[in-house]
Design a protein around this motif. Structure first.
Motif, mmCIF file in Angstrom:
data_model
loop_
_atom_site.group_PDB
_atom_site.id
_atom_site.type_symbol
_atom_site.label_atom_id
_atom_site.label_comp_id
_atom_site.label_asym_id
_atom_site.label_seq_id
_atom_site.Cartn_x
_atom_site.Cartn_y
_atom_site.Cartn_z
ATOM 1 N N THR A 182 0.833 -1.205 0.000
ATOM 2 C CA THR A 182 0.000 0.000 0.000
ATOM 3 C C THR A 182 0.866 1.254 0.000
ATOM 4 N N ASN A 183 1.883 1.274 0.840
ATOM 5 C CA ASN A 183 2.744 2.444 0.933
ATOM 6 C C ASN A 183 3.629 2.607 -0.300
ATOM 7 N N HIS A 184 3.878 1.511 -0.989
ATOM 8 C CA HIS A 184 4.599 1.594 -2.262
ATOM 9 C C HIS A 184 3.760 2.326 -3.306
ATOM 10 N N VAL A 185 2.478 1.968 -3.391
ATOM 11 C CA VAL A 185 1.594 2.599 -4.380
ATOM 12 C C VAL A 185 1.269 4.034 -3.984
ATOM 13 N N ASN A 186 0.939 4.250 -2.715
ATOM 14 C CA ASN A 186 0.438 5.549 -2.272
ATOM 15 C C ASN A 186 1.529 6.562 -1.943
ATOM 16 N N ARG A 187 2.685 6.071 -1.507
ATOM 17 C CA ARG A 187 3.716 7.005 -1.057
ATOM 18 C C ARG A 187 5.043 6.819 -1.790
ATOM 19 N N GLY A 188 5.057 5.918 -2.771
ATOM 20 C CA GLY A 188 6.265 5.722 -3.559
ATOM 21 C C GLY A 188 7.411 5.087 -2.809
ATOM 22 N N GLU A 189 7.124 4.337 -1.741
ATOM 23 C CA GLU A 189 8.168 3.722 -0.927
ATOM 24 C C GLU A 189 8.487 2.320 -1.435
ATOM 25 N N ASP A 190 9.762 2.002 -1.503
ATOM 26 C CA ASP A 190 10.224 0.726 -2.037
ATOM 27 C C ASP A 190 10.149 -0.353 -0.960
ATOM 28 N N PRO A 191 9.315 -1.384 -1.132
ATOM 29 C CA PRO A 191 9.229 -2.436 -0.111
ATOM 30 C C PRO A 191 10.560 -3.141 0.128
ATOM 31 N N ALA A 192 11.329 -3.344 -0.947
ATOM 32 C CA ALA A 192 12.619 -4.027 -0.785
ATOM 33 C C ALA A 192 13.568 -3.209 0.081
ATOM 34 N N LYS A 193 13.552 -1.889 -0.088
ATOM 35 C CA LYS A 193 14.403 -1.038 0.733
ATOM 36 C C LYS A 193 13.976 -1.097 2.192
ATOM 37 N N ALA A 194 12.660 -1.111 2.422
ATOM 38 C CA ALA A 194 12.170 -1.219 3.796
ATOM 39 C C ALA A 194 12.639 -2.525 4.427
ATOM 40 N N LEU A 195 12.591 -3.618 3.679
ATOM 41 C CA LEU A 195 13.041 -4.905 4.206
ATOM 42 C C LEU A 195 14.542 -4.907 4.423
ATOM 43 N N ASP A 196 15.282 -4.188 3.567
ATOM 44 C CA ASP A 196 16.727 -4.076 3.751
ATOM 45 C C ASP A 196 17.060 -3.402 5.080
ATOM 46 N N GLU A 197 16.270 -2.417 5.456
ATOM 47 C CA GLU A 197 16.600 -1.570 6.600
ATOM 48 C C GLU A 197 16.023 -2.043 7.924
ATOM 49 N N LEU A 198 14.880 -2.716 7.887
ATOM 50 C CA LEU A 198 14.267 -3.075 9.170
ATOM 51 C C LEU A 198 14.898 -4.347 9.737
ATOM 52 N N PRO A 199 14.810 -4.553 11.053
ATOM 53 C CA PRO A 199 15.401 -5.736 11.693
ATOM 54 C C PRO A 199 14.503 -6.962 11.523
ATOM 55 N N VAL A 200 14.685 -7.703 10.437
ATOM 56 C CA VAL A 200 13.769 -8.807 10.133
ATOM 57 C C VAL A 200 13.800 -9.893 11.203
ATOM 58 N N GLU A 201 14.916 -10.003 11.930
ATOM 59 C CA GLU A 201 14.996 -11.032 12.971
ATOM 60 C C GLU A 201 14.100 -10.725 14.160
ATOM 61 N N ALA A 202 13.578 -9.483 14.231
ATOM 62 C CA ALA A 202 12.679 -9.106 15.324
ATOM 63 C C ALA A 202 11.221 -9.408 14.995
#
Length: 436
Positions: A182-202
């Motif tokens: 949703t945020n990719h379509v509405n706000r132009g945010e890259d989901p892959a970049k978000a996954l790169d940056e967030l702590p997926v192990e949490a």
């Protein structure tokens, strides 16, 4: 973190179907819809046969400027204990604004609204989460939300914001991949970049849901099939870390059980094909609770955040001018969506109103909502709407007037008397007028 497996959002409309579905390891129930002393029999049966039940809160408003309400925290804790849940979840969002911090009327959004990704908002959110963690008997996980608009002047990306939140509080994450889309379509945010940056192990677990696009805006409806784009983001996430659990959300427009089972099968297949490493533990640098914040600085941040959120919510629900820097077109879309959802929920909590008013219900309610922002819960909203119609509306036919008046009188009292004589007189006068 406990491995959950594959789950589905439990809703009363599909309760029997969920009980019969093969391969359901766990379910999630909206916390506010579960009463500890009257747990639905379907949830009891699921729990008794070993299916994990997790309460998912929607009204705490951890991203709001005020500290979490003690009563709401108590209610959430009671749900967790009654359901023997291994954790509880809530949202990184604000749902109300105004009140004492701004010396203005308290307003309710009736929906999850995004917090600005700023240092002020992060400081307040971290303290609110620490307060919630101390009040809950089990671990807390918080969910990223979908948004139609962006805040001006944001200082961090979503991934950076979430990483620092985890680093400072030790909180777990509930990652909604549909919200990333949703945020990719509405706000132009890259989901892959978000996954790169967030702590997926949490990650405690993952949400998957459907929606639809209209006029370039993606609506996270939870009422449509999961699109391939959302499954692609799930696959990307699952290639980075094996999620402890993945859950399908569906809130309305429920299809046949076989269709839900096909969606669950597609989710399982997506996760299995990703072949992620089975990472355990917590991300590098994460502390359990972090260092204490400066109380003086946080109080100042609360004040600034309170003013900003009150101005925004007032523009969305009370028709005041949009704050500077916001996309006004997007705020109009959001305001319409809030009013529409408000009409839908009032129709659910007070189904007699659409029956009494028939085709006039929706247009009358939307007209009412334009000048009457919600200041309390949906049941109070239903009573206030009916009272407004009886005193100021143009009802078609004496029988409609009579039925609506009877409905309002039956549900509006008795109530504790106000200490203010003027308030008691006003209430008594309204009841006399409505009886007439």
């Amino acid at each position: 973190m406990q491995r959950l497996g594959t789950g589905i959002g439990w809703r009363p409309e599909i309760a029997e179907a969920v009980e019969r579905m093969p391969g359901i390891d766990w379910v999630e129930a909206v916390a506010e819809n579960v009463c500890p002393g009257h747990i639905p029999e379907s949830l009891r049966r699921l729990r008794d046969r070993g299916v994990t039940v997790i309460p998912h809160g929607v009204s705490l408003g951890l991203g709001g400027a005020e500290r979490p309400d003690e009563d709401r925290l108590t209610v959430l804790a009671e749900r967790a204990e009654a359901l023997a849940a291994p954790l509880v979840t809530e949202h990184i969002a604000f749902v109300r604004a105004g009140g004492l911090l701004t010396a203005s009327p308290r307003l309710e959004a009736g929906h999850l609204l995004p917090v600005p990704r700023t240092r002020d908002a992060l400081d307040v959110l971290c303290e609110n989460i620490r307060i919630a963690q101390a009040a809950l008997p089990v671990p807390l996980a918080v969910e990223n939300i979908a948004a139609l608009f962006s805040w001006p002047g944001e200082e961090m990306t979503e991934g950076q914001f979430l990483y620092e939140l985890v680093d400072r509080t030790g909180v777990r994450l509930l990652i909604d991949v549909a919200n990333l889309h949703t945020n990719h379509v509405n706000r132009g945010e890259d989901p892959a970049k978000a996954l790169d940056e967030l702590p997926v192990e949490a990650i405690a677990y993952v949400h998957v849901a459907g929606g639809f696009e209209r006029d370039g805006v993606w609506h996270d409806s939870h009422a449509h099939a999961v699109p391939p784009a959302v499954l692609d983001i799930l696959a990307d996430l699952a290639s980075r870390v094996r999620p402890p659990g993945v859950l399908l959300e569906r809130d309305e427009n429920f299809p046949e059980p076989a269709e839900l089972e096909r969606e669950l099968a597609a989710i399982r297949e997506t996760v299995e094909k990703a072949k992620a490493p089975n990472a355990n533990g917590k991300p590098s640098g994460v502390r359990d609770g972090g260092a204490p914040q400066d109380p003086t600085g946080t109080e100042a941040a609360r004040q600034r955040l309170a003013l900003a959120q009150a101005a925004l919510l007032s523009a969305l629900v009370a028709g005041t001018p949009a704050p500077e820097g916001f996309d006004r077109t997007r705020l109009v879309v959001q305001a319409r969506a809030l009013a529409s959802k408000r009409a839908d929920v009032v129709a659910k909590v007070a189904p007699e109103l659409p029956e009494i008013l028939a085709g006039a219900y929706r247009p009358e309610f939307l007209a009412y909502a334009q000048g009457h922002p919600m200041t309390d819960g949906y049941r109070h909203d239903a009573l206030a709407f009916a009272e407004h119609l009886l005193l100021h509306g143009r009802l078609e036919g004496a029988h409609v007037q009579r039925e609506l008046s009877d409905w309002w009188l039956e549900r509006s009292g008795p109530a504790p008397l106000s200490r203010r004589p003027a308030a008691r007189l006003a209430r008594a006068t309204r009841r006399v007028l409505l009886r007439r």
